[in-house]
Design an enzyme around this catalytic site. Sequence first.
Site, PDB file in Angstrom:
ATOM      1  N   SER A  64       8.620   7.099   8.783  1.00 14.42           N
ATOM      2  CA  SER A  64       8.592   5.770   9.418  1.00 14.42           C
ATOM      3  C   SER A  64       9.962   5.405   9.977  1.00 14.42           C
ATOM      4  O   SER A  64      11.004   5.903   9.526  1.00 14.42           O
ATOM      5  CB  SER A  64       8.175   4.705   8.406  1.00 14.42           C
TER       6      SER A  64
HETATM    7  N1  SAM Z   1       6.227   6.607   3.596  1.00 16.70           N
HETATM    8  C1  SAM Z   1       6.289   7.715   4.501  1.00 16.70           C
HETATM    9  C2  SAM Z   1       7.701   8.161   4.777  1.00 16.70           C
HETATM   10  O1  SAM Z   1       8.648   7.426   4.424  1.00 16.70           O
HETATM   11  O2  SAM Z   1       7.882   9.264   5.311  1.00 16.70           O
HETATM   12  C3  SAM Z   1       5.551   7.376   5.765  1.00 16.70           C
HETATM   13  C4  SAM Z   1       4.694   8.492   6.185  1.00 16.70           C
HETATM   14  S1  SAM Z   1       3.530   8.271   7.491  1.00 16.70           S
HETATM   15  C5  SAM Z   1       3.985   6.903   8.449  1.00 16.70           C
HETATM   16  C6  SAM Z   1       2.032   7.803   6.643  1.00 16.70           C
HETATM   17  C7  SAM Z   1       1.553   8.770   5.602  1.00 16.70           C
HETATM   18  O3  SAM Z   1       0.287   8.296   5.107  1.00 16.70           O
HETATM   19  C8  SAM Z   1       1.314  10.187   6.094  1.00 16.70           C
HETATM   20  O4  SAM Z   1       2.053  11.078   5.299  1.00 16.70           O
HETATM   21  C9  SAM Z   1      -0.188  10.390   5.919  1.00 16.70           C
HETATM   22  O5  SAM Z   1      -0.550  11.724   5.599  1.00 16.70           O
HETATM   23  C10 SAM Z   1      -0.491   9.434   4.784  1.00 16.70           C
HETATM   24  N2  SAM Z   1      -1.902   9.033   4.693  1.00 16.70           N
HETATM   25  C11 SAM Z   1      -2.794   8.816   5.698  1.00 16.70           C
HETATM   26  N3  SAM Z   1      -3.981   8.454   5.180  1.00 16.70           N
HETATM   27  C12 SAM Z   1      -3.851   8.450   3.824  1.00 16.70           C
HETATM   28  C13 SAM Z   1      -4.737   8.164   2.741  1.00 16.70           C
HETATM   29  N4  SAM Z   1      -6.021   7.807   2.922  1.00 16.70           N
HETATM   30  N5  SAM Z   1      -4.249   8.255   1.478  1.00 16.70           N
HETATM   31  C14 SAM Z   1      -2.953   8.612   1.241  1.00 16.70           C
HETATM   32  N6  SAM Z   1      -2.069   8.897   2.238  1.00 16.70           N
HETATM   33  C15 SAM Z   1      -2.515   8.826   3.504  1.00 16.70           C
END
Ligand code: SAM
Length: 213
Positions: A64
């Site tokens: 992010s």
């Molecule tokens: N907090 C992360 C970082 O600092 O890098 C942000 C990562 S990204 C914006 C969002 C993340 O949510 C991705 O790694 C994605 O795989 C995960 N994601 C998407 N759907 C999800 C779900 N249903 N349950 C858990 N994680 C999920």
Amino acid sequence: MKDTFKHQGLRQQLVNVLKNKGIKDEAVLNAIGKIPRHLFMDSSFLDHAYQDKAFPIAADQTISQPYTVAFQSELLKIKRGDKILEIGTGSGYQTAVLCELGAKVWSIERQNELFKKTSKFLPKLGYRAKKLIFGDGYIGFKEEAPFDSIIVTAGAPYVPKSLLSQLKVGGKLVIPVGDDVQVMTMFIRTGPKEFAQEEFGDFRFVPLLGDKN
Ligand code: SAM
């Protein structure tokens, strides 16, 4: 894993950018000033690590934007020892910020590749979440509920009821809600069945994926 004076200098510049954009919480700014964001990214993006931008990580996901991480973290008003559930571990950068703020962190990731990579990587930097979980964030983690706060780091098409039900009374859910553009929304549990809701403008996240996509 190197953290040089150059990286530290670039980090301080990033902290100033975030201050200028309105982030005030000193503990959050200190955490961003301390955590080597460049180590959370693929080497091809190292030169961009201290720009205030989201960048690609593995499994078609993103780390992010620092402003977004700071904004969501500030909304939570974390106290040392708070129990926090994070949905979307991704690179682990937001997890590291929560750990720096003294929270006890449970974090869920649905991409196995990221789950495995981040599970190995975070302890190497000294960040020990209570538990990193491979699973579906829509259902939360009732084994450890209730939480002081829940932070969702992917764009949710709707607000999962299970997450609201896993908050303590007084607890906060910070979740970007929407499809193409999301509205940063905070729910505060004011009673067993009562929630107050506040909105904080538009953001853009990768989607919170369900079972079928
Ligand atoms: N907090 C992360 C970082 O600092 O890098 C942000 C990562 S990204 C914006 C969002 C993340 O949510 C991705 O790694 C994605 O795989 C995960 N994601 C998407 N759907 C999800 C779900 N249903 N349950 C858990 N994680 C999920």
